[in-house]
Motif scaffolding. Structure first.
Motif, PDB file in Angstrom:
ATOM      1  N   TRP A  96       2.965  -1.219   4.201  1.00 48.37           N
ATOM      2  CA  TRP A  96       2.739   0.193   3.903  1.00 48.37           C
ATOM      3  C   TRP A  96       4.051   0.880   3.572  1.00 48.37           C
ATOM      4  O   TRP A  96       5.074   0.652   4.238  1.00 48.37           O
ATOM      5  N   ILE A 150      -1.731  -3.801   8.764  1.00 49.20           N
ATOM      6  CA  ILE A 150      -0.317  -3.463   8.587  1.00 49.20           C
ATOM      7  C   ILE A 150       0.514  -4.076   9.710  1.00 49.20           C
ATOM      8  O   ILE A 150       1.561  -4.686   9.471  1.00 49.20           O
ATOM      9  N   LEU A 181      -2.819   7.168   9.173  1.00 48.57           N
ATOM     10  CA  LEU A 181      -3.164   5.759   9.323  1.00 48.57           C
ATOM     11  C   LEU A 181      -4.005   5.482  10.565  1.00 48.57           C
ATOM     12  O   LEU A 181      -4.863   4.594  10.556  1.00 48.57           O
ATOM     13  N   GLU A 189       1.734   8.601   6.718  1.00 53.07           N
ATOM     14  CA  GLU A 189       1.717   7.826   7.962  1.00 53.07           C
ATOM     15  C   GLU A 189       0.863   8.436   9.068  1.00 53.07           C
ATOM     16  O   GLU A 189       0.145   7.697   9.766  1.00 53.07           O
ATOM     17  N   LEU A 217       0.849  -1.180   0.000  1.00 54.75           N
ATOM     18  CA  LEU A 217       0.000   0.000   0.000  1.00 54.75           C
ATOM     19  C   LEU A 217       0.891   1.237   0.000  1.00 54.75           C
ATOM     20  O   LEU A 217       1.701   1.425   0.905  1.00 54.75           O
TER      21      LEU A 217
END
Length: 279
Positions: free
Chosen positions: A92, A85, A75, A72, A67
């Motif tokens: 990610w 994740i 998320l 960040e 992804l």
């Protein structure tokens, strides 16, 4: 709706690369939904990105998912994604400043001999069947890279009144599906071409001219070129064999690109649920 097929082991080999960053700082879909980014926009209560990941996993043809984006700090706004994740179901990586550059970064994280399926997080109508059809047809094609297209008339028949970017050619009018397969290293050479094309994606005739020259513009405007001729021109320009996979399902040609698309895809999913409940 056809049943999900069980792919043979030769086909169970793709790494999925999902682009999930917003194109702009003020994405209209995110603004409409109130989500921190477009990928987290809830569709019938489920974030779009989760719908895409579920379709990939259920297809049986994806061995890993990367992804790219969103940033960040965003998320934590999608706990279910964070969990996937953390558990290693999804890898990610941070996005760059454009889809093509993000795609190139993602490809650098994947071994060169591994075929890659690329799609986007706003493909809220993506299903396991769509993934399977596209990847099975791509694997059979004598090609280095494939792109999913759907006939415009099928999109209009399924979704009257919807507006989509249309590529008009002699043998038909087509809409993009945000489905791409890079089948080998030569196929990945198409990404620099994508970088050049990116800013002109909503103006097909300017895209043709920027990449292929003025004669190609004339052929395009006069609708002299066929789809295969256009793809062959791209192939010769970038040195990679390019083929189209014409998708039979109009749903493949609908992503959530505008605020009004939220209501459209929700109505489709609600109708699909009602149909399943009648069975």
């Amino acid at each position: 709706m056809s049943k999900v097929q069980t792919p043979n082991k030769k086909m169970d080999k793709f790494v999925a690369l999902v682009l999930a960053a917003d194109r702009t700082a003020n994405d209209p879909v995110a603004n409409k939904s109130g989500a921190v980014c477009k990928a987290f926009t809830p569709i019938c209560g489920v974030p779009m990105i989760i719908r895409v990941l579920d379709a990939l996993e259920a297809s049986g043809m994806i061995k890993a998912i990367i992804l790219c984006g969103p940033p960040e700090p965003a998320l934590s706004a999608c706990p279910e994604l964070e969990q996937r994740i953390e558990r290693g179901y999804v890898t990610w990586i941070s996005n760059l400043d454009s889809p093509s550059r993000s795609a190139n970064k993602g490809l650098e994280h994947i071994e060169k001999d591994v075929p890659v399926f690329l799609t986007t997080a706003d493909h809220a109508l993506l299903t396991p069947e769509i993934v399977q059809y596209f990847l099975c047809e791509s694997s059979k094609a004598d090609s280095d890279v494939t792109v999913g297209l759907v006939e415009h008339e099928n999109v209009i028949a399924a979704f009257p009144g919807t507006k989509r970017t249309v590529i008009r050619l002699r043998d038909g009018n087509f809409c993009s599906c945000n489905l791409f397969a890079f089948l080998n290293q030569r196929g990945r050479d198409l990404v620099p071409f994508w970088k050049r094309a990116e800013d002109l994606r909503k103006q097909p005739w300017r895209l043709v001219g920027a990449i292929l020259g003025p004669i190609a513009i004339l052929l395009y405007l006069l609708r002299i070129s066929t789809l295969n001729q256009a793809l062959n021109a791209v192939s010769s320009k970038v040195g990679a064999r390019s083929r189209a996979v014409i998708m039979p399902n109009a749903h493949a040609g609908v992503d959530v690109d505008k605020a009004e698309d939220i209501a459209l895809v929700e109505s489709v999913l609600e109708e699909t649920t009602r149909d399943k409940n009648r069975i």
